[in-house]
Scaffold this motif. Structure first.
Motif, PDB file in Angstrom:
ATOM      1  N   LEU A   1       0.840  -1.190   0.000  1.00  0.00           N
ATOM      2  CA  LEU A   1       0.000   0.000   0.000  1.00  0.00           C
ATOM      3  C   LEU A   1       0.875   1.240   0.000  1.00  0.00           C
ATOM      4  N   ASP A   2       0.413   2.272  -0.697  1.00  0.00           N
ATOM      5  CA  ASP A   2       1.051   3.587  -0.686  1.00  0.00           C
ATOM      6  C   ASP A   2       0.098   4.584  -0.036  1.00  0.00           C
ATOM      7  N   VAL A   3       0.666   5.577   0.614  1.00  0.00           N
ATOM      8  CA  VAL A   3      -0.154   6.627   1.218  1.00  0.00           C
ATOM      9  C   VAL A   3      -0.788   7.465   0.107  1.00  0.00           C
ATOM     10  N   ALA A   4      -2.083   7.665   0.179  1.00  0.00           N
ATOM     11  CA  ALA A   4      -2.770   8.553  -0.754  1.00  0.00           C
ATOM     12  C   ALA A   4      -2.650   9.989  -0.252  1.00  0.00           C
ATOM     13  N   THR A   5      -2.418  10.915  -1.160  1.00  0.00           N
ATOM     14  CA  THR A   5      -2.236  12.316  -0.775  1.00  0.00           C
ATOM     15  C   THR A   5      -3.142  13.219  -1.602  1.00  0.00           C
ATOM     16  N   TYR A   6      -3.399  14.401  -1.056  1.00  0.00           N
ATOM     17  CA  TYR A   6      -4.111  15.456  -1.773  1.00  0.00           C
ATOM     18  C   TYR A   6      -3.217  16.678  -1.765  1.00  0.00           C
ATOM     19  N   ASP A   7      -2.815  17.145  -2.947  1.00  0.00           N
ATOM     20  CA  ASP A   7      -1.851  18.242  -3.078  1.00  0.00           C
ATOM     21  C   ASP A   7      -0.590  17.961  -2.267  1.00  0.00           C
ATOM     22  N   GLY A   8      -0.176  16.696  -2.247  1.00  0.00           N
ATOM     23  CA  GLY A   8       1.068  16.306  -1.602  1.00  0.00           C
ATOM     24  C   GLY A   8       0.966  15.949  -0.138  1.00  0.00           C
ATOM     25  N   ASP A   9      -0.210  16.125   0.454  1.00  0.00           N
ATOM     26  CA  ASP A   9      -0.371  15.864   1.893  1.00  0.00           C
ATOM     27  C   ASP A   9      -1.179  14.600   2.141  1.00  0.00           C
ATOM     28  N   PRO A  10      -0.664  13.691   2.983  1.00  0.00           N
ATOM     29  CA  PRO A  10      -1.538  12.649   3.533  1.00  0.00           C
ATOM     30  C   PRO A  10      -2.324  13.233   4.703  1.00  0.00           C
ATOM     31  N   TRP A  11      -3.385  12.539   5.085  1.00  0.00           N
ATOM     32  CA  TRP A  11      -4.243  13.044   6.151  1.00  0.00           C
ATOM     33  C   TRP A  11      -4.515  11.935   7.159  1.00  0.00           C
ATOM     34  N   LEU A  12      -4.553  12.311   8.423  1.00  0.00           N
ATOM     35  CA  LEU A  12      -5.033  11.439   9.480  1.00  0.00           C
ATOM     36  C   LEU A  12      -6.409  11.934   9.916  1.00  0.00           C
ATOM     37  N   GLY A  13      -7.334  10.997  10.110  1.00  0.00           N
ATOM     38  CA  GLY A  13      -8.684  11.377  10.471  1.00  0.00           C
ATOM     39  C   GLY A  13      -9.192  10.622  11.684  1.00  0.00           C
ATOM     40  N   VAL A  14      -9.863  11.344  12.566  1.00  0.00           N
ATOM     41  CA  VAL A  14     -10.641  10.750  13.646  1.00  0.00           C
ATOM     42  C   VAL A  14     -12.103  10.853  13.234  1.00  0.00           C
ATOM     43  N   VAL A  15     -12.777   9.714  13.190  1.00  0.00           N
ATOM     44  CA  VAL A  15     -14.170   9.676  12.749  1.00  0.00           C
ATOM     45  C   VAL A  15     -15.002   8.992  13.830  1.00  0.00           C
ATOM     46  N   ALA A  16     -16.023   9.678  14.306  1.00  0.00           N
ATOM     47  CA  ALA A  16     -16.898   9.162  15.361  1.00  0.00           C
ATOM     48  C   ALA A  16     -18.335   9.180  14.868  1.00  0.00           C
ATOM     49  N   PHE A  17     -19.099   8.154  15.236  1.00  0.00           N
ATOM     50  CA  PHE A  17     -20.498   8.085  14.823  1.00  0.00           C
ATOM     51  C   PHE A  17     -21.198   7.018  15.656  1.00  0.00           C
ATOM     52  N   GLU A  18     -22.510   6.946  15.506  1.00  0.00           N
ATOM     53  CA  GLU A  18     -23.285   5.897  16.150  1.00  0.00           C
ATOM     54  C   GLU A  18     -23.923   5.019  15.087  1.00  0.00           C
ATOM     55  N   MET A  19     -23.913   3.708  15.312  1.00  0.00           N
ATOM     56  CA  MET A  19     -24.621   2.771  14.448  1.00  0.00           C
ATOM     57  C   MET A  19     -25.794   2.196  15.235  1.00  0.00           C
ATOM     58  N   PRO A  20     -27.018   2.682  15.016  1.00  0.00           N
ATOM     59  CA  PRO A  20     -28.155   2.154  15.766  1.00  0.00           C
ATOM     60  C   PRO A  20     -28.501   0.723  15.377  1.00  0.00           C
ATOM     61  N   GLU A  21     -28.080   0.314  14.161  1.00  0.00           N
ATOM     62  CA  GLU A  21     -28.324  -1.071  13.752  1.00  0.00           C
ATOM     63  C   GLU A  21     -27.294  -1.484  12.712  1.00  0.00           C
ATOM     64  N   ILE A  22     -26.631  -2.591  12.967  1.00  0.00           N
ATOM     65  CA  ILE A  22     -25.764  -3.231  11.999  1.00  0.00           C
ATOM     66  C   ILE A  22     -26.195  -4.684  11.926  1.00  0.00           C
ATOM     67  N   ARG A  23     -26.450  -5.166  10.705  1.00  0.00           N
ATOM     68  CA  ARG A  23     -27.128  -6.449  10.558  1.00  0.00           C
ATOM     69  C   ARG A  23     -26.503  -7.266   9.418  1.00  0.00           C
ATOM     70  N   PRO A  24     -26.087  -8.510   9.697  1.00  0.00           N
ATOM     71  CA  PRO A  24     -25.681  -9.402   8.602  1.00  0.00           C
ATOM     72  C   PRO A  24     -26.877  -9.719   7.711  1.00  0.00           C
TER      73      PRO A  24
END
Length: 228
Positions: free
Chosen positions: A33-56
């Motif tokens: 794998l290679d780091v994907a960049t936008y205008d030369g910058d990679p990004w680290l992200g914190v993503v938070a959310f709620e899943m009220p339902e996850i179902r197979p």
């Protein structure tokens, strides 16, 4: 062919992203794998959310829990579709953590988590409880502002949120396709009261304020793992 083996709904998504030095991320992703960049910058992200339902698929019973993850964006070294690479995913359900580790080879950890709401304000709290992982904590209060819009093609917003697969490693490199409509993005205000996810994953905390997005609700489906 996308088989929709897992369906889920994501509520009150908070996206916090920081540009970082490429060397900081390159040494932390698997070979192939290679780091994907936008205008030369990679990004680290914190993503938070709620899943009220996850179902197979086919299951009459679903799970529901909050989640917070630390991620970056990658591409296969030989060429291919950009996707997400997770450093951690913490969730508030023991069974959900076990299933995600087994079926998707993802670095999930159990945590005490709570989401409360006061009008359009969301309070998201997290404290990792897994005794075999570094301690981690995330606490934020946020609310959407402005109107809902999809990310413009070719924009930084699109680069950060419109990713339709994730990559993971288990005796080789794998990817999992996901499917959803474009994210219904809004600007947002946020007060981050605690965030040790970077330190828990061996990163220095990025300098500066994050780029902030909010998304109210999105339905998502996931396929099985495929070898890269």
């Amino acid at each position: 062919m996308h088989r929709d083996l897992m369906s889920m709904t994501w509520l009150d998504g908070l996206f916090l992203h920081w540009p970082v030095d490429p060397a900081l991320v390159e040494e932390r992703i698997p070979a192939g794998l290679d780091v994907a960049t936008y205008d030369g910058d990679p990004w680290l992200g914190v993503v938070a959310f709620e899943m009220p339902e996850i179902r197979p698929r086919g299951s009459p019973i679903g799970l529901g829990f909050p989640e917070v993850n630390l991620r970056t964006y990658v591409e296969p070294s030989g060429g291919g579709e950009r996707g997400v690479y997770f450093f951690n995913l913490d969730a508030g359900d023991v069974l959900g953590v076990a299933m995600a580790r087994l079926f998707f080879a993802l670095p999930y950890y159990h945590a005490d988590m709570h989401v409360s709401r006061d009008g359009d304000e969301v309070h998201f709290t997290h404290r990792r409880t897994n005794p075999h992982a570094r301690p981690a904590e995330f606490d934020a209060v946020y609310r959407p502002t402005g109107s809902v819009a999809s990310a413009e093609p070719g924009s930084l917003d699109e680069f950060l949120v419109e990713n339709y697969r994730f990559y993971t490693e288990r005796s080789g490199l794998w990817y999992c396709p996901i499917r959803h409509d474009p994210w219904p993005l809004q600007d947002a205000t946020v007060e981050v009261r605690a965030n040790t996810l970077f330190e828990a994953n061996g990163f220095e905390r990025p300098a500066g304020e994050p780029l902030v997005h909010y998304a109210g609700e999105l339905h998502v489906t996931a396929d099985r793992l495929h070898r890269v």
